[in-house]
Design a protein around this motif. Structure first.
Motif, mmCIF file in Angstrom:
data_model
loop_
_atom_site.group_PDB
_atom_site.id
_atom_site.type_symbol
_atom_site.label_atom_id
_atom_site.label_comp_id
_atom_site.label_asym_id
_atom_site.label_seq_id
_atom_site.Cartn_x
_atom_site.Cartn_y
_atom_site.Cartn_z
ATOM 1 N N UNK A 20 0.846 -1.197 0.000
ATOM 2 C CA UNK A 20 0.000 0.000 0.000
ATOM 3 C C UNK A 20 0.880 1.245 0.000
ATOM 4 N N UNK A 21 1.890 1.260 0.865
ATOM 5 C CA UNK A 21 2.803 2.403 0.917
ATOM 6 C C UNK A 21 3.503 2.594 -0.427
ATOM 7 N N UNK A 22 3.926 1.503 -1.049
ATOM 8 C CA UNK A 22 4.601 1.564 -2.346
ATOM 9 C C UNK A 22 3.659 2.136 -3.401
ATOM 10 N N UNK A 23 2.390 1.693 -3.405
ATOM 11 C CA UNK A 23 1.422 2.180 -4.394
ATOM 12 C C UNK A 23 1.148 3.672 -4.221
ATOM 13 N N UNK A 24 0.970 4.113 -2.984
ATOM 14 C CA UNK A 24 0.723 5.536 -2.722
ATOM 15 C C UNK A 24 1.958 6.357 -3.085
ATOM 16 N N UNK A 25 3.143 5.849 -2.750
ATOM 17 C CA UNK A 25 4.385 6.537 -3.095
ATOM 18 C C UNK A 25 4.535 6.665 -4.607
ATOM 19 N N UNK A 26 4.106 5.648 -5.342
ATOM 20 C CA UNK A 26 4.184 5.703 -6.795
ATOM 21 C C UNK A 26 3.342 6.823 -7.378
ATOM 22 N N UNK A 27 2.226 7.120 -6.741
ATOM 23 C CA UNK A 27 1.363 8.215 -7.202
ATOM 24 C C UNK A 27 1.917 9.561 -6.748
ATOM 25 N N UNK A 28 2.332 9.643 -5.494
ATOM 26 C CA UNK A 28 2.815 10.916 -4.953
ATOM 27 C C UNK A 28 4.207 11.286 -5.456
ATOM 28 N N UNK A 29 4.995 10.279 -5.814
ATOM 29 C CA UNK A 29 6.349 10.544 -6.285
ATOM 30 C C UNK A 29 7.359 10.757 -5.180
ATOM 31 N N UNK A 30 7.003 10.415 -3.955
ATOM 32 C CA UNK A 30 7.916 10.510 -2.816
ATOM 33 C C UNK A 30 7.728 9.262 -1.953
ATOM 34 N N UNK A 31 8.737 8.884 -1.170
ATOM 35 C CA UNK A 31 8.570 7.724 -0.282
ATOM 36 C C UNK A 31 7.440 7.965 0.718
ATOM 37 N N UNK A 32 6.723 6.896 1.052
ATOM 38 C CA UNK A 32 5.613 6.970 2.000
ATOM 39 C C UNK A 32 5.842 5.944 3.101
ATOM 40 N N UNK A 33 5.758 6.407 4.345
ATOM 41 C CA UNK A 33 5.911 5.533 5.506
ATOM 42 C C UNK A 33 4.741 5.827 6.438
ATOM 43 N N UNK A 34 3.682 5.031 6.329
ATOM 44 C CA UNK A 34 2.484 5.245 7.139
ATOM 45 C C UNK A 34 2.661 4.654 8.529
ATOM 46 N N UNK A 35 1.964 5.211 9.492
ATOM 47 C CA UNK A 35 1.945 4.665 10.845
ATOM 48 C C UNK A 35 0.759 3.722 10.942
ATOM 49 N N UNK A 36 1.026 2.439 11.074
ATOM 50 C CA UNK A 36 -0.023 1.418 11.114
ATOM 51 C C UNK A 36 -0.344 1.083 12.558
ATOM 52 N N UNK A 37 -1.639 1.062 12.872
ATOM 53 C CA UNK A 37 -2.090 0.713 14.222
ATOM 54 C C UNK A 37 -3.147 -0.392 14.110
ATOM 55 N N UNK A 38 -3.331 -1.171 15.162
ATOM 56 C CA UNK A 38 -4.366 -2.217 15.107
ATOM 57 C C UNK A 38 -5.743 -1.607 14.845
ATOM 58 N N UNK A 39 -6.576 -2.337 14.116
ATOM 59 C CA UNK A 39 -7.951 -1.912 13.830
ATOM 60 C C UNK A 39 -8.877 -2.668 14.778
ATOM 61 N N UNK A 40 -9.403 -2.001 15.809
ATOM 62 C CA UNK A 40 -10.249 -2.679 16.788
ATOM 63 C C UNK A 40 -11.543 -3.259 16.212
ATOM 64 N N UNK A 41 -11.974 -2.780 15.049
ATOM 65 C CA UNK A 41 -13.236 -3.251 14.471
ATOM 66 C C UNK A 41 -13.120 -4.618 13.801
ATOM 67 N N UNK A 42 -11.897 -5.105 13.592
ATOM 68 C CA UNK A 42 -11.718 -6.397 12.925
ATOM 69 C C UNK A 42 -10.423 -7.041 13.418
ATOM 70 N N UNK A 43 -10.440 -8.347 13.607
ATOM 71 C CA UNK A 43 -9.235 -9.022 14.095
ATOM 72 C C UNK A 43 -8.159 -9.127 13.005
ATOM 73 N N UNK A 44 -6.919 -9.044 13.428
ATOM 74 C CA UNK A 44 -5.759 -9.295 12.570
ATOM 75 C C UNK A 44 -5.619 -8.335 11.390
ATOM 76 N N UNK A 45 -6.155 -7.123 11.510
ATOM 77 C CA UNK A 45 -5.943 -6.114 10.481
ATOM 78 C C UNK A 45 -5.462 -4.826 11.138
ATOM 79 N N UNK A 46 -4.900 -3.948 10.316
ATOM 80 C CA UNK A 46 -4.383 -2.676 10.800
ATOM 81 C C UNK A 46 -5.008 -1.536 10.013
ATOM 82 N N UNK A 47 -4.784 -0.318 10.488
ATOM 83 C CA UNK A 47 -5.328 0.870 9.857
ATOM 84 C C UNK A 47 -4.249 1.946 9.837
ATOM 85 N N UNK A 48 -4.417 2.927 8.959
ATOM 86 C CA UNK A 48 -3.506 4.075 8.893
ATOM 87 C C UNK A 48 -4.278 5.266 8.350
ATOM 88 N N UNK A 49 -3.766 6.442 8.652
ATOM 89 C CA UNK A 49 -4.399 7.679 8.201
ATOM 90 C C UNK A 49 -3.298 8.667 7.874
#
Length: 164
Positions: A20-49
């Motif tokens: 996901x970070x690679x895909x967003x970076x490809x559009x923005x043209x700069x490296x992207x490093x998102x902060x991923x946190x657990x998603x309480x609404x679903x098990x074993x997944x994460x979220x970022x903003x």
């Protein structure tokens, strides 16, 4: 930089995060490093903003780069900028993609020709007008994403800036 908005990755498998970070970076043209946190609404997944700045149309380009993946839920907004309407894009694995034009007051703007087409279909008995209007307003996406939005309140936010 003429546009800005927010990317919400509501849920993703942890293994997809670098992609996901690679895909967003490809559009923005700069490296992207998102902060991923657990998603309480679903098990074993994460979220970022992340808030972003870049050229007009980046929200649609990011949507195109992410919507082919079946195991993520996301939304991306783009505020209106001089000569360009705002937009909201959402994606869920069960519903697919949704896109809406957003007016200056934050309302979804539905083009006249789409309204006329739905009114005609309803008059011919080919659809239920209220159901079609709900789709145009993104109601099914809002209903599916709401638990994931609520679970993300207070999550960390990062700024992303596109290459100039």
């Amino acid at each position: 930089m003429s546009a800005r908005g927010v990317l919400y990755v509501h849920s993703a498998q942890p293994a997809l995060c670098p992609h996901i970070e690679w895909a967003v970076a490809g559009v923005l043209g700069v490296p992207v490093d998102l902060t991923w946190t657990p998603q309480p609404a679903a098990p074993n997944v994460v979220r970022a903003q992340a808030e972003w700045e870049g050229r007009a149309g980046i929200a649609a380009a990011i949507t195109s780069s992410l919507m082919g993946w079946q195991r993520i839920r996301f939304e991306i907004t783009e505020d209106g900028s001089p000569g360009v309407d705002g937009s909201r894009h959402a994606y869920t694995p069960t519903l697919g993609a949704f896109t809406a034009v957003i007016g200056a007051a934050g309302d979804i703007m539905i083009p006249e020709d789409r309204l006329r087409a739905v009114m005609l279909m309803a008059a011919q008995g080919r659809c239920v007008l209220e159901d079609e209007l709900d789709k145009m307003l993104g109601k099914p996406w809002d209903e599916e994403l709401e638990p994931f939005r609520y679970a993300g309140d207070g999550a960390p936010v990062r700024w992303l800036h596109a290459a100039v």
